[in-house]
Design an enzyme around this catalytic site. Sequence first.
Site, short mmCIF file in Angstrom:
data_model
loop_
_atom_site.label_atom_id
_atom_site.label_comp_id
_atom_site.label_asym_id
_atom_site.label_seq_id
_atom_site.Cartn_x
_atom_site.Cartn_y
_atom_site.Cartn_z
CG ASP A 150 -0.12 -0.08 2.53
OD1 ASP A 150 0.71 -1.00 2.65
OD2 ASP A 150 -0.33 0.75 3.43
CE1 TYR A 158 3.98 0.59 12.57
CE2 TYR A 158 1.77 0.85 11.68
CZ TYR A 158 3.01 0.24 11.64
OH TYR A 158 3.28 -0.69 10.68
CE LYS A 184 2.63 -3.58 9.55
NZ LYS A 184 2.48 -3.29 8.11
#
Length: 267
Positions: free
Chosen positions: A26, A146, A177
Amino acid sequence: MHLGKQIRLERILNRDTRRAIIVPLDHGVSVGPLSGLTDMRQTLSRIATGGANAVVMHKGLVRCGHRGSGPDIGLIIHLSASTALSPYPNAKTLVASVEEALRLGADGVSVHVNLGDENERMMLEDMGQVSATAASWGVPMLAMMYARGPKVPNEYDPDVVAHCARVGVELGADVVKVPYTGDMDSFQRVIDACCIPVVIAGGPKMDSVRAVLQMVSDSISAGGAGLSMGRNIFQAEDPQALLKAMHGIVHDDVSVEQAMETLGHVG
């Protein structure tokens, strides 16, 4: 669990090991057409032949990479986007829907949230909406979590990574993730606080193949469920061979030394 979600998850996670090798493709939206992302059919062919379980793509890229032959591979449609050209590059916004992903034949969807960003609340709201819609359709959701913002001095801090992973779990992700924390003990603490599979991000391209494989191996030893790496795979000298080495570590529990031997490297 919704039967449809179980079936789709088995196209992303290996049904025997419950682990996955996911390759995000991506990057074209965020930073442009990187090396390795120009001929998408060739890239996808190498990734599928190498043994990856799934790829992550934006909705418009699917048509560029559809091959019509060769090994099958799971498809995750990425719903979040921002560009490096923006004054707010960490502020992700939704650019696709679960329904669009299903029409494209997707096995799952993914969202990206940067905790600590000034626009965190909007990204969390988006994630909550996607989670609800995906659950209603029986579609697995991968959450890329994140910590990036003015109050985050170190996004790899184990406590920060554990917080990111836990937010993914609590807001309905099926796979989360996060960055690797740097050592097995601290990463195991991240894993212990999650009841869903946790895969590691690759981050910037690393100089050493051994370093990449060691990070993957250590994360698996700590209880991780595999990896979701882009540049360290599609920009590798031989992505297909690297993926076969990774497959051995992730799904067959081979050592880093054994994996290196399959690449023809010594030491």
